[in-house]
Design a protein around this motif. Sequence first.
Motif, PDB file in Angstrom:
ATOM      1  N   GLU A   1      12.697   7.327  -0.639  1.00 12.38           N
ATOM      2  CA  GLU A   1      11.056   7.273  -1.165  1.00 12.38           C
ATOM      3  C   GLU A   1      10.876   5.835  -1.611  1.00 12.38           C
ATOM      4  O   GLU A   1       9.697   5.416  -1.402  1.00 12.38           O
ATOM      5  CB  GLU A   1      11.159   8.411  -2.237  1.00 12.38           C
ATOM      6  CG  GLU A   1      11.120   9.690  -1.634  1.00 12.38           C
ATOM      7  CD  GLU A   1      10.976  10.816  -2.791  1.00 12.38           C
ATOM      8  OE1 GLU A   1      11.538  10.388  -3.854  1.00 12.38           O
ATOM      9  OE2 GLU A   1      11.131  11.958  -2.360  1.00 12.38           O
ATOM     10  N   ALA A   2      11.940   5.206  -2.084  1.00  7.65           N
ATOM     11  CA  ALA A   2      11.629   3.731  -2.466  1.00  7.65           C
ATOM     12  C   ALA A   2      11.243   2.835  -1.443  1.00  7.65           C
ATOM     13  O   ALA A   2      10.738   1.978  -1.509  1.00  7.65           O
ATOM     14  CB  ALA A   2      12.767   3.403  -3.115  1.00  7.65           C
TER      15      ALA A   2
ATOM     16  N   ASP B   1       9.602   4.224   1.241  1.00  6.62           N
ATOM     17  CA  ASP B   1       8.218   4.709   1.622  1.00  6.62           C
ATOM     18  C   ASP B   1       7.238   4.463   0.723  1.00  6.62           C
ATOM     19  O   ASP B   1       5.873   3.956   0.971  1.00  6.62           O
ATOM     20  CB  ASP B   1       8.333   6.300   1.673  1.00  6.62           C
ATOM     21  CG  ASP B   1       9.038   6.814   2.793  1.00  6.62           C
ATOM     22  OD1 ASP B   1       9.506   6.331   3.479  1.00  6.62           O
ATOM     23  OD2 ASP B   1       9.432   8.055   2.640  1.00  6.62           O
ATOM     24  N   ARG B   2       7.594   3.842  -0.717  1.00 12.32           N
ATOM     25  CA  ARG B   2       6.569   3.431  -1.563  1.00 12.32           C
ATOM     26  C   ARG B   2       6.297   2.125  -1.621  1.00 12.32           C
ATOM     27  O   ARG B   2       5.534   1.432  -2.212  1.00 12.32           O
ATOM     28  CB  ARG B   2       6.874   3.780  -2.944  1.00 12.32           C
ATOM     29  CG  ARG B   2       6.881   5.253  -3.412  1.00 12.32           C
ATOM     30  CD  ARG B   2       7.241   5.436  -4.765  1.00 12.32           C
ATOM     31  NE  ARG B   2       8.338   5.156  -5.484  1.00 12.32           N
ATOM     32  CZ  ARG B   2       9.421   5.843  -5.446  1.00 12.32           C
ATOM     33  NH1 ARG B   2       9.378   7.193  -5.060  1.00 12.32           N
ATOM     34  NH2 ARG B   2      10.741   5.522  -5.894  1.00 12.32           N
TER      35      ARG B   2
ATOM     36  N   GLU C   1       8.905  -0.229  -2.286  1.00 11.63           N
ATOM     37  CA  GLU C   1       9.512  -1.099  -3.420  1.00 11.63           C
ATOM     38  C   GLU C   1      10.676  -1.961  -2.561  1.00 11.63           C
ATOM     39  O   GLU C   1      10.969  -2.866  -3.195  1.00 11.63           O
ATOM     40  CB  GLU C   1      10.243  -0.131  -4.437  1.00 11.63           C
ATOM     41  CG  GLU C   1       8.995   0.657  -5.217  1.00 11.63           C
ATOM     42  CD  GLU C   1       9.590   1.861  -5.806  1.00 11.63           C
ATOM     43  OE1 GLU C   1      10.739   1.881  -5.899  1.00 11.63           O
ATOM     44  OE2 GLU C   1       8.840   2.549  -6.650  1.00 11.63           O
TER      45      GLU C   1
ATOM     46  N   PRO D   1       8.806   1.845   5.604  1.00 15.06           N
ATOM     47  CA  PRO D   1       8.860   3.250   5.454  1.00 15.06           C
ATOM     48  C   PRO D   1       9.819   4.028   6.726  1.00 15.06           C
ATOM     49  O   PRO D   1       9.952   3.602   7.674  1.00 15.06           O
ATOM     50  CB  PRO D   1       7.323   4.120   5.871  1.00 15.06           C
ATOM     51  CG  PRO D   1       6.561   2.834   6.574  1.00 15.06           C
ATOM     52  CD  PRO D   1       7.237   1.668   6.227  1.00 15.06           C
TER      53      PRO D   1
ATOM     54  N   TRP E   1       1.990  -4.921   3.777  1.00 11.77           N
ATOM     55  CA  TRP E   1       2.874  -3.691   3.223  1.00 11.77           C
ATOM     56  C   TRP E   1       3.237  -4.135   1.686  1.00 11.77           C
ATOM     57  O   TRP E   1       3.602  -3.501   0.754  1.00 11.77           O
ATOM     58  CB  TRP E   1       3.859  -3.417   3.968  1.00 11.77           C
ATOM     59  CG  TRP E   1       5.112  -2.492   3.429  1.00 11.77           C
ATOM     60  CD1 TRP E   1       6.079  -2.794   3.092  1.00 11.77           C
ATOM     61  CD2 TRP E   1       4.587  -1.092   3.644  1.00 11.77           C
ATOM     62  NE1 TRP E   1       6.639  -1.491   2.581  1.00 11.77           N
ATOM     63  CE2 TRP E   1       5.953  -0.467   2.983  1.00 11.77           C
ATOM     64  CE3 TRP E   1       3.677  -0.306   3.909  1.00 11.77           C
ATOM     65  CZ2 TRP E   1       6.077   0.777   2.998  1.00 11.77           C
ATOM     66  CZ3 TRP E   1       3.848   0.973   3.719  1.00 11.77           C
ATOM     67  CH2 TRP E   1       4.859   1.671   2.946  1.00 11.77           C
TER      68      TRP E   1
END
Length: 372
Positions: free
Chosen positions: A66-67, A69-70, A72, A176, A193
């Motif tokens: 998820e990091a 995907d966000r 970060e 992602p 991005w």
Amino acid sequence: MTPSVTPATLARLRLAAQWILPTPARPSTGPAGVVRWLTALQGQDFPGALWSIGLRSGTGRAAVEEAFDRGEIVRSCPLRGTLHVTAAEDVGWILSLTAGRMSQGQATRHRQLGITTPDVDRVRGLALALLEQLGGRATRNELFAAFERAGQGTKAQRGYHLLFLLCLEGTLVQGPVSRGTGNGQFYVSSEAWIANPRVLDRTEALTELALRYFRSHGPATVKDFQWWSKLTLADIKAGLDQAKDRLDTVECGGETYWLAPETAGLLGGTAPGARSVVLLPGFDEYLLGYTDRSAALAPHHAPLTVPGGNGMFKATVVAGGQVAGTWRKAQGAAEKQREVAGVVLPDFFTELGPNQLKALEKAAAGYKRFLG
């Protein structure tokens, strides 16, 4: 007077500095905080890189994905011509220091592959057009297909090197996670991005890289940093001269090692981790972060960890800071009967004591939780 330490203490201090073991000074942070602390961690084995991050952050694989995907954290080629994971905002300024030397180092190979400057210009346009067409993300195979349609061959690693150059110049990063298409990621436009890229001048960047390497990897020598970064000694001196007031030193075997003051402060008591057992993936920074790995890896065990010396690092069992064996997932019914915590099959170089075996079970259970 500079403190003198043994190699065993050196290794355990690195466990603490790299956030493999908890310490009083270590903040509670998620996957992005771990990556930001390490600055860059080798990521050519994507599942292994996810575990490197999950182990240190205490989170599951889903949280690490998820990091990505966000936006970060991202994966690109900022160091040594291989894939590394960095905080999204850091990849650009690191490349500003390293991309030129990496490009020069690959020049002969690119001539062999028939890659010219007009070819790179062509595939850059093709990649950005494809990303716009597909909603901002594309798999490697989709990019390769677009290159092939335009007469840009991708066989014999030519496609890989075209993507490498687009990452090196900062056009693309891997962002992602591409679930359902293997253990990989989508390529995305860096400009689109990465929301807040840091921009540092050269002196600032050299200082930042030196400070962050020695804080997160120290105790480490200048030779270790040179191998890790592939910067020139002149650049390393320039960065370290600006950073050294915020670092401490210890000595081991007549060598000077730089480290964070918080890590040096652990020497006031007993260096942590003497009874620890951890399961590290192959290519983890605990070994890959240094040119001299002898503090943690006995020379006669090195061929068992890196068979044939071909650069392929096995996953390791690390007991008290020392590589005590390798591990992998079991295959077949017979192997599964010897699993630890239902997931890990160790192959020990040295015998572990009863308490260490209990610690191994706990570590294996942690890996099982990470997998979810």
